[in-house]
Write a protein that holds these residues in place. Structure first.
Motif: not given
Length: 373
Positions: A230-232, A299-301, A322-323
């Motif tokens: 969650l933080q990232l 940014s990347q997924e 993965s986001y």
């Protein structure tokens, strides 16, 4: 994903520990929820120079609440509508990303911290902070800057972002990068642990990374990894919002009650000038900030989470994930219901009641008074 960045298989099997002393220290540090003062980078090259403001932290952070003060507020709340926690403790300030992750861990614990003060700093908390400082010092040299106003504090924050972003573009790596934006209608600020460009130059999108340390050679529980994910995701959302220019100038100055025409002091202007930028007002700095955002790619997924052993900084585990925009939105919306006073603070779920064994507020928390079924 670039093979050069993929984690190598671990030679041994590392046991999973539900919670460690260091990991709880990290969560307790998040619960401190204090607005950090602006950091400004400074290194041997102008791209890496940042300054640490010496007055903004004290000016921006509210004094800790004593139990008596909390009791007075609580008694007044019986005869008047209770203000939301956001209004009481973050008025004219952005929520920190750690405010969100601490609430996800345990909303009731977050509430206790706000009302009665943060836990004492432990050895494990200091060890984790020292490691982050070590990683930061590898790419950043700090310069002390004395500031005189909230406007100057924000000017230094924006300069930190500008210098860090340039360092990323020119050197492929930066750390401790401040980011700010609106998430689900609420201003939020965070400091990205690390953001790096992939080794494959054909991929322009940077990777957001977070490194956490462990006191013992064990892996964290799924609850802890969920909290870190969650933080990232918060960091990615804020970074991507800036690169997409989803930043309202008017709303920013209005919400934080800032004067864009504020004339910066000589020492702040001299510091910024030494970095190659010539400014007079906060608005001048903000213009450079907006121009920098236009140069940055999203940014990347895939996000990278790393766990190191405290004793020797050896790698215990690192993995990409993965986001998930739907999950992230749901988590933030649920968290904001707590911060905005739309519902009472939740206790931990039944299968995560083990968290209570590591909480500093067990003697006063109603959760621990409920008999086990």
């Amino acid at each position: 994903m670039d093979d050069a960045l993929s984690p190598a298989p671990l030679p041994i099997s590392i046991p999973i520990e539900i919670v460690s002393e260091e990991e709880m220290a990290f969560l307790e540090a998040a619960l401190a929820a204090a607005l950090p003062c602006a950091l400004s980078p400074s290194s041997s090259s102008p791209r890496g120079r940042r300054a640490a403001s010496s007055l903004s932290r004290c000016a921006a952070a509210p004094p800790p609440h004593s139990s008596s003060a909390a009791d007075i507020e609580d008694s007044l709340a019986t005869s008047a509508p209770r203000r939301s926690l956001l209004h009481r403790f973050r008025s004219k300030r952005a929520l920190m990303v750690t405010d969100v992750t601490a609430a996800e861990w345990c909303e009731k614990q977050m509430e206790f911290v706000l009302l009665h003060g943060k836990p004492r700093r432990t050895k494990a908390m200091k060890a984790g902070s020292d490691r982050h400082a070590q990683l930061e010092n590898e790419v950043i040299e700090k310069v002390d800057i004395v500031i005189k106003s909230v406007e100057e504090s924000w000017a230094v924050k924006f300069m930190n972002f500008i210098i860090g972003a340039n360092q990323l573009l020119f050197e492929g790596l930066t750390r401790e990068l401040p980011v700010i934006g609106v998430v689900e209608g609420t201003w939020m600020i965070g400091v990205i642990d690390e953001i790096r460009l992939p080794l494959d130059k054909a991929i322009p999108n940077p990777i957001i990374v977070d490194t956490k340390t462990r006191h013992k050679a064990t892996l964290p529980s799924e609850a802890q990894k969920r909290n870190a994910r969650l933080q990232l995701m918060c960091y990615k959302y804020l970074w991507d919002s800036l690169t997409a220019e989803q930043f309202s100038t008017y709303d920013f100055f209005s919400y934080f009650n800032l004067n864009p025409q504020y004339n910066l002091s000589g020492i702040v202007k001299e510091y910024i000038s030494s970095l190659g930028f010539h400014v007079k007002t906060l608005e001048d700095v903000f213009t450079y900030f907006r121009e920098t955002c236009c140069l940055l790619p999203p940014s990347q997924e895939q996000l990278l989470l790393r766990y190191e052993l405290q004793s020797d900084n050896s790698l215990l585990e690192e993995y990409f994930f993965s986001y998930d925009p739907i999950w992230f939105k749901d988590q933030v919306q649920e968290c904001l219901k707590f911060w905005l006073g739309e519902r009472e603070a939740k206790f931990v779920s039944e299968d995560e009641k083990w968290k209570c064994h590591f909480c500093k507020f067990t003697s006063t928390c109603p959760m621990t008074a409920i008999p086990e079924k």
